[in-house]
Design an enzyme around this catalytic site. Structure first.
Site, mmCIF file in Angstrom:
data_model
loop_
_atom_site.group_PDB
_atom_site.id
_atom_site.type_symbol
_atom_site.label_atom_id
_atom_site.label_comp_id
_atom_site.label_asym_id
_atom_site.label_seq_id
_atom_site.Cartn_x
_atom_site.Cartn_y
_atom_site.Cartn_z
ATOM 1 N N LYS A 96 53.529 -39.694 -7.545
ATOM 2 C CA LYS A 96 54.222 -38.558 -6.895
ATOM 3 C C LYS A 96 54.971 -39.011 -5.645
ATOM 4 O O LYS A 96 54.749 -38.506 -4.537
ATOM 5 C CB LYS A 96 53.227 -37.438 -6.592
ATOM 6 C CG LYS A 96 52.537 -36.934 -7.865
ATOM 7 C CD LYS A 96 51.640 -35.762 -7.647
ATOM 8 C CE LYS A 96 50.937 -35.324 -8.908
ATOM 9 N NZ LYS A 96 49.902 -36.269 -9.393
HETATM 10 O O1 LIG Z 1 50.551 -30.674 -12.032
HETATM 11 C C1 LIG Z 1 49.811 -31.654 -12.046
HETATM 12 C C2 LIG Z 1 50.266 -32.945 -11.807
HETATM 13 C C3 LIG Z 1 49.394 -33.984 -11.897
HETATM 14 N N1 LIG Z 1 48.086 -33.790 -12.195
HETATM 15 C C4 LIG Z 1 47.223 -34.977 -12.307
HETATM 16 O O2 LIG Z 1 46.816 -35.121 -13.678
HETATM 17 C C5 LIG Z 1 45.464 -35.506 -13.757
HETATM 18 C C6 LIG Z 1 44.628 -34.409 -14.383
HETATM 19 O O3 LIG Z 1 43.267 -34.789 -14.432
HETATM 20 P P1 LIG Z 1 42.123 -33.945 -15.194
HETATM 21 O O4 LIG Z 1 40.881 -34.670 -14.814
HETATM 22 O O5 LIG Z 1 42.413 -34.005 -16.664
HETATM 23 O O6 LIG Z 1 42.167 -32.569 -14.661
HETATM 24 C C7 LIG Z 1 45.060 -35.864 -12.321
HETATM 25 O O7 LIG Z 1 45.377 -37.213 -12.085
HETATM 26 C C8 LIG Z 1 45.942 -34.954 -11.496
HETATM 27 O O8 LIG Z 1 46.159 -35.456 -10.191
HETATM 28 C C9 LIG Z 1 47.633 -32.530 -12.427
HETATM 29 O O9 LIG Z 1 46.447 -32.292 -12.727
HETATM 30 N N2 LIG Z 1 48.511 -31.491 -12.357
#
Ligand SMILES: O=c1ccn([C@@H]2O[C@H](COP(=O)(O)O)[C@@H](O)[C@H]2O)c(=O)[nH]1
Length: 272
Positions: A96
């Site tokens: 990001k």
């Molecule tokens: O809108 C967003 C952007 C990035 N993320 C990132 O994706 C993963 C989700 O992890 P889970 O454990 O499957 O929930 C994580 O790295 C977030 O920082 C997001 O969730 N939403």
């Protein structure tokens, strides 16, 4: 990796799964903490057990930066391991980033040249000159945050500016940027109902969709509203896969979780 190569892999594997490598040392199996590089050992085992079920891995850089030099070295070892052993896998640095132009160029070099990721996530808040330096890299992909999965997305992204939601302005404006063919977008799985409108603006672009699993988003809903002829989706799950077990069987347990998602994806693709 080109978009065509990514689409080819999706067809071969019948999967559009991106596994998140968000390594938290307090959550990994305790026996790995005795090894020299627990983060890399964890990632290597997860990758070896799941690579045939997914088309992408997405380490979120926060989980590496939090451990300082050791964490960054583990990230470097992980991307090198992927590129050497599984070059067909699409790699996403979820970092990001985005800054004034010359700084963005350095961020882009860090992730595309030094670490050789296929893609990086970028925040669009600073506009055209903060994103275009990333887009200048051939066969690399810049994944712009459009409509994120968290509750805070409603603070700004869905607000109206000149009669149009900010996330729609991001999608429309970004299409006018140089090398916009290298753009993909983040849309949260928790916002599946917005995908119909999003597809009117970007009918073909690939979307990175986090939020399935731990955040409660639905794979079926995302596919119903967001899938294109070429699939156009990379569905991310991190905690829901990699922390399936804290025992010595952690990698096999992760593979079971990944397989469940992959089989759901195969059924959706077969019904297409
Ligand atoms: O809108 C967003 C952007 C990035 N993320 C990132 O994706 C993963 C989700 O992890 P889970 O454990 O499957 O929930 C994580 O790295 C977030 O920082 C997001 O969730 N939403």
């Amino acid at each position: 990796m080109t978009t065509e190569q990514l689409i080819e892999q999706i067809k071969i594997k019948k999967s559009f799964l991106a596994i998140g490598l968000d390594v938290d040392l307090s959550k990994i199996p305790p026996h790995l903490l005795d090894t020299e590089d627990p983060i890399f050992e964890f990632n290597k085992a997860i990758i070896d057990a799941t690579h045939h079920l997914c088309v992408a891995y997405k380490p979120n850089t926060a989980f590496y930066e939090a451990y300082g030099l050791k964490g960054w070295k583990a990230l470097e070892k992980t991307i090198n391991y992927l590129n050497e052993n599984y070059p067909e896998i699409f790699t996403i640095a979820d970092a990001k980033r985005g800054d004034i132009g010359n700084t963005s160029t350095m961020y882009a070099k860090a992730f595309f040249e030094d670490l050789a990721f296929d893609s990086v996530t970028v925040a669009p808040y600073m506009g055209k000159d903060s994103v275009e330096p990333f887009l200048a890299f051939k066969d690399k992909h810049t994944i712009v945050l459009a409509l994120t999965s968290n509750q805070g997305a409603f603070d700004f992204q869905t607000k109206l500016v000149d009669g149009k939601e900010v996330y729609k302005q991001v999608l429309e404006t970004s299409k006018t940027w140089e090398n916009s063919e290298n753009l993909m977008y983040v849309v949260g799985a928790t916002k599946a109902e917005y995908l119909t409108d999003i597809r009117k603006i970007i009918p073909e672009s690939f979307l990175l969709v986090p939020g399935v699993g731990a955040q409660g988003g639905s794979l079926q809903e995302v596919c119903k509203y967001g899938m294109t002829q070429n699939v156009g989706l990379l569905i991310n799950s991190s905690r829901g896969i990699i922390y399936a077990s804290q025992g010595k069987d952690f990698a096999e347990a992760a593979a079971v979780k990944a397989k469940t998602l992959q089989q759901d994806m195969a059924s959706i693709l077969n019904a297409q």
